[in-house]
Design an enzyme around this catalytic site. Structure first.
Site, short mmCIF file in Angstrom:
data_model
loop_
_atom_site.label_atom_id
_atom_site.label_comp_id
_atom_site.label_asym_id
_atom_site.label_seq_id
_atom_site.Cartn_x
_atom_site.Cartn_y
_atom_site.Cartn_z
CE1 TYR A 88 -1.68 4.90 4.14
CE2 TYR A 88 -1.91 2.64 3.39
CZ TYR A 88 -1.11 3.71 3.72
OH TYR A 88 0.24 3.60 3.63
N GLY A 140 -2.60 -9.43 -2.48
CA GLY A 140 -3.32 -10.04 -1.35
C GLY A 140 -2.37 -10.93 -0.58
#
Ligand code: SF4
Length: 455
Positions: A240, A104
């Site tokens: 994706y 992240g």
């Protein structure tokens, strides 16, 4: 774009299990890999640049002994891709030493770095998380909970300290993180495909805002932060990033991508002879498009799966062939009207080269179909998309983009179509790079190398 893994399993070869977990998560990051173990509270780590199989061998794995381990594969989104920023990082603080792996991107890393100052040695945003925990003189549970409270942005984190394994997810849950069991032993991983590979059973997703601690007393969970507005799992993971065999929030990614292709065929049909994916990520959506339209599916474009960022750069003359390093069309495309299906278009340069390659191979028409809406805005939560200036769809109409990539026709899946394909409500997903509606405050400007000078 990183993969994280963690396990507490006294009596098992935790480093080897982490190695296999990382192997399943290799698609989330190919720049560096590392494993840290805790042996009776003593931390040892090994990390290096390269793929998991390049970083580790039998000898290195056998040197990593302990009852707890964490692992990390990295694709840099803040900080350079140098060794210093490889993870798991080990941070020595005044209260404890912390090994940590982070997936992240924090949006308040600048403020936290300024506060922590000289105590940091790397240029990534991840070390601030370790440093917050390492300088907190309360017990690990309180220290980790307090660090989680202070983070803004995206953080799916695994860590080791005080002979315990901890894992947490930010309040929005931008990046996935799941809990499983290998026998009775707890395992955490970015994606369920890593649990499958090590033979662990999926137990549940770690909730946004939840902290999980595993130690000799078992596994305990603390809901540190309220789940922000139902969460904001990244929709890019669905079309994706995540592996097709992974289940995100209980939904298998492959099935979601097939539904995207089916819906795309309904929304934007084409009269054509063959449907081709841009492999590999376009394949499930192309299968869906073919099924729904009745147009035969063809592999059409053959991909060299061994091309990697670190390959030897071709000479200038060869470099112009560019895309042929990766793809080569089959002869059957000659004279055919083609639909080519891709999961997304960001800059457009690859799509343009593929369209040209197919026309050079004799295609009569090339209809481009994209199983996501136009990407128009940057990601601040850990996907290295591009700046808005580099995004072909930002500020350009679909017709402008069609002309730029040289396709016969171009159509994108609608946001509603994408949303419906995930089987998740809009309120549970982040879609900000498609809508410009960010679920948190975001910085004015962001460069992944912005901490290099201070580092
Ligand atoms: S901005 Fe886009 S890529 Fe980033 S977390 Fe949100 S949906 Fe995912």
């Amino acid at each position: 774009m990183c993969g994280v893994f963690g396990i507490r399993a006294p009596g098992r070869d935790v480093a080897r299990l982490s190695y296999f977990g990382l192997y399943a998560l290799q698609h989330r990051g190919q720049e560096s890999a590392g494993i840290a173990v805790s042996d009776d509270g003593r931390l040892t780590g090994l990390r290096d640049l390269g793929l998991v199989t390049q970083v580790f061998d039998e000898k290195k794995l056998s040197g990593l002994r302990g009852e707890l381990a964490i692992g990390h594969t990295r694709y840099s989104t803040t900080g350079s891709n140098g060794w210093l920023n490889a993870q798991p990082l080990i941070h020595h603080g005044p209260v404890r030493t912390v090994a940590l792996g982070h997936n992240g991107n924090l949006t308040n890393a600048d403020a936290l770095r300024a506060e922590l100052g000289a105590r940091l040695t790397s240029t990534s945003d991840s070390e601030v998380v370790a440093a917050l925990i390492a300088c907190d003189d309360r017990g690990l549970e309180d220290a980790a909970a307090s660090a989680l409270e202070r983070l803004e942005g995206a953080a799916s984190v695994v860590g080791l300290a005080d002979g315990q394994l901890f894992a947490f997810r930010d309040a929005h849950g931008f990046r996935p993180l799941v809990l499983g069991r290998l026998g009775d032993d707890p395992v955490v991983a970015s994606e369920t495909c890593a649990l499958d590979l090590v033979g662990a059973a999926y137990e549940r997703d770690i909730e946004p805002g939840e902290l999980v601690i595993a130690d000799a007393d078992g596994v305990r969970s603390v809901q540190v932060l309220d789940r922000a507005d139902g969460g904001a799992l990244c929709i890019f993971e669905f079309f994706y990033l995540a592996r097709p065999d992974t289940r995100l929030d209980g939904v298998e990614v492959h099935g979601a991508r097939v539904r995207m292709g089916e819906r795309l065929a309904e929304e934007a049909p084409a009269v054509a002879d063959l449907v081709l994916p841009i492999p590999d990520s376009g394949t499930p959506a192309a299968i869906g498009f073919s099924r729904a339209s009745g147009i035969p599916f063809s592999e059409g474009l053959i991909k060299n799966r061994y091309v990697h960022r670190t390959f030897i750069h071709p000479e200038q003359g060869m470099r112009e062939q560019g895309i042929r390093m990766k793809f080569n069309p089959l002869a059957e495309v000659a004279g055919k009207r083609l639909v080519i299906v891709d999961d997304s278009i960001v800059r457009g340069s690859t799509t343009r080269q593929i369209v040209q390659m197919l026309f050079d191979a004799g295609a009569a028409e090339v209809h481009v179909r994209v199983s996501s809406p136009p990407v128009v805005s940057p990601c601040y939560y850990g996907i290295d998309l591009a700046s808005e200036e580099e995004m072909i769809a930002a500020g350009n109409s679909v017709e402008d983009v069609r002309r730029a990539i040289g396709a016969t026709s171009l159509a994108y899946l609608s946001l509603e179509g994408l949303q419906a394909s995930t089987l998740r409500p809009a309120t549970a997903l982040c879609r900000a790079c498609l809508t410009r509606e960010y679920p948190t405050r975001v910085p004015d400007a962001t460069s992944k190398l912005r901490f290099e000078a201070v580092g």
